[in-house]
Design an enzyme around this catalytic site. Structure first.
Site, PDB file in Angstrom:
ATOM      1  N   SER A  63       0.791  -1.232   0.000  1.00 50.17           N
ATOM      2  CA  SER A  63       0.000   0.000   0.000  1.00 50.17           C
ATOM      3  C   SER A  63       0.821   1.278   0.000  1.00 50.17           C
ATOM      4  CB  SER A  63      -0.936   0.016   1.193  1.00 50.17           C
ATOM      5  OG  SER A  63      -2.035  -0.792   0.904  1.00 50.17           O
ATOM      6  N   LYS A  66       0.392   3.392  -2.915  1.00 48.23           N
ATOM      7  CA  LYS A  66      -0.773   4.281  -3.060  1.00 48.23           C
ATOM      8  C   LYS A  66      -0.350   5.754  -3.046  1.00 48.23           C
ATOM      9  CE  LYS A  66      -3.856   0.790  -1.121  1.00 48.23           C
ATOM     10  NZ  LYS A  66      -4.481   0.223   0.081  1.00 48.23           N
ATOM     11  N   TYR A 190      -3.913  -2.202 -10.160  1.00 44.07           N
ATOM     12  CA  TYR A 190      -3.772  -2.081  -8.697  1.00 44.07           C
ATOM     13  C   TYR A 190      -2.869  -3.186  -8.119  1.00 44.07           C
ATOM     14  CZ  TYR A 190      -4.966  -2.309  -3.770  1.00 44.07           C
ATOM     15  OH  TYR A 190      -4.877  -2.379  -2.403  1.00 44.07           O
ATOM     16  N   TYR A 242      -4.465   3.497   7.961  1.00 44.76           N
ATOM     17  CA  TYR A 242      -5.808   2.912   8.135  1.00 44.76           C
ATOM     18  C   TYR A 242      -6.410   3.345   9.471  1.00 44.76           C
ATOM     19  CZ  TYR A 242      -3.723   0.188   4.414  1.00 44.76           C
ATOM     20  OH  TYR A 242      -3.083  -0.179   3.276  1.00 44.76           O
ATOM     21  N   VAL A 260       1.139  -3.687   3.907  1.00 43.33           N
ATOM     22  CA  VAL A 260       1.093  -4.977   4.599  1.00 43.33           C
ATOM     23  C   VAL A 260       2.358  -5.814   4.401  1.00 43.33           C
ATOM     24  CG1 VAL A 260      -1.395  -5.311   4.842  1.00 43.33           C
ATOM     25  CG2 VAL A 260      -0.266  -6.042   2.757  1.00 43.33           C
TER      26      VAL A 260
HETATM   27  N1  GLU Z   1      -2.408  -5.756  -1.854  1.00 42.51           N
HETATM   28  C1  GLU Z   1      -3.004  -5.514  -0.569  1.00 42.51           C
HETATM   29  C2  GLU Z   1      -4.505  -5.581  -0.715  1.00 42.51           C
HETATM   30  O1  GLU Z   1      -5.027  -4.945  -1.587  1.00 42.51           O
HETATM   31  C3  GLU Z   1      -2.523  -4.193  -0.049  1.00 42.51           C
HETATM   32  C4  GLU Z   1      -2.970  -3.933   1.318  1.00 42.51           C
HETATM   33  C5  GLU Z   1      -2.023  -3.087   2.138  1.00 42.51           C
HETATM   34  O2  GLU Z   1      -0.806  -2.984   1.905  1.00 42.51           O
HETATM   35  O3  GLU Z   1      -2.537  -2.509   3.090  1.00 42.51           O
HETATM   36  O4  GLU Z   1      -5.161  -6.278  -0.015  1.00 42.51           O
END
Ligand code: GLU
Length: 311
Positions: A63, A66, A190, A242, A260
């Site tokens: 993430s 992003k 994505y 988050y 993650v």
């Molecule tokens: N590829 C993970 C998902 O979309 C990324 C989540 C993350 O890094 O928080 O579930």
């Protein structure tokens, strides 16, 4: 030098920790990452670099990508982006679907999965999925001044195989008209951006524009305007972890974005771009030791966006 010692001390302290959190296990390539890793890279505004631990070991940025997707999308469509994505902390898990119904398919912010999926849709406009993925990868390489950065195919493939929640989010938003391309194409972009592999040094290099009002002085180019860099930092601070974002801000006083894979990119504006990595995650899916290391770094250096300005 003082900072070298601080960074080395923190790495030594993290190496001795027994409570390391839980490594993400939703896909085999992430579940296989050894929990005992810890790396840290601090790159100062003048380019001075301080590395410790496993700072050269590659990990899945997940993430954290992003941030780079958001930067590119703002470059493509400007503030029109905010008609399709909000700017509020979600207070929910990274892959939560609950708010999307009452908020008519508009994700709370660009850093939850739903928001990043809308951004992938924006980045697809005018491009085939392969080209959009190439654009993101080229952008990250140029930010880090490193053409060796690449995508881990095994991670991308595994994300696709297990991405049922992301498909649900994407289909739901498509039903509200907030995705303009086929769901499989958007998620292809994505999943590949999440699967970019980098080490702490490369990630801290890629974050330099955020510490420096949008410019990368040592590389001699301007990525975004000062206002845009400040706003991306503001979103990282309010939404980058988050439903743990408030706690991260409280503990570090710095903008940060986690993934993650166990990485965190943090920014001390005007001072440093920082990357930490430790794969064990806390309850909310953020790197347990990475957060702790950043808290200690902020305490020992005094770096904080809330530090009173002198003069
Ligand atoms: N590829 C993970 C998902 O979309 C990324 C989540 C993350 O890094 O928080 O579930």
């Amino acid at each position: 030098m003082e900072l070298d010692r601080i960074v080395a001390d923190i790495a030594a302290e993290m190496a001795a920790m027994t409570e390391r959190g839980r490594v993400a296990d939703y896909i085999p390539p992430l579940a296989a990452v050894p929990a005992d890793r810890f790396g840290m890279a601090v790159i100062m505004a003048d380019g001075t670099t301080h590395l410790a631990g496993d700072a050269e070991e590659l990990f899945s940025i997940q993430s954290i990508s992003k941030v780079f997707g958001l930067t590119l999308a703002l470059g493509a469509v400007g503030d029109a982006l905010w008609q399709r994505v909000g700017r509020e902390p979600s207070g929910s898990a990274f892959n939560s679907i609950v708010q999307l119904e009452s908020e008519h398919g508009i994700p709370r912010n660009p850093f939850i999965n739903a928001g990043a999926i809308v951004i992938a849709d924006v980045l697809l406009s005018g491009y085939a999925p392969r080209e959009a993925i190439g654009n993101i990868l080229r952008f990250v390489r140029s930010l880090a001044s490193d053409d060796s950065i690449s995508i881990d195919r095994a991670v991308a493939d595994a994300e696709l195989e297990t991405g049922f929640r992301n498909f649900a989010l994407a289909n739901y938003m498509r039903a509200f008209g907030n995705l303009h391309h086929p769901v499989e194409m958007v998620l292809g972009v994505y999943f590949h951006q999440c699967a970019i592999a980098m080490n702490c040094r490369q990630l801290a290099l890629a974050g330099r524009y955020l510490m420096n009002d949008g410019r990368v002085p040592s590389a001699g180019f301007c990525v975004v305007t000062p206002q845009r860099a400040r706003r991306i930092n503001a979103l990282m601070m309010s939404c980058g972890h988050y439903d743990n974002s408030g706690d991260f801000a409280f503990r570090t006083g710095l903008p940060g974005k986690s993934g993650v894979g166990g990485g965190i990119l943090a920014v001390a504006p005007g001072i440093a771009s920082i990357a930490v990595w430790s794969p064990g995650l806390n309850q909310q899916g953020n790197s347990q030791l990475g957060s702790l290391a950043l808290e200690r770094l902020a305490q020992r250096t005094g770096w904080s966006v809330f530090e009173p300005r002198k003069g």
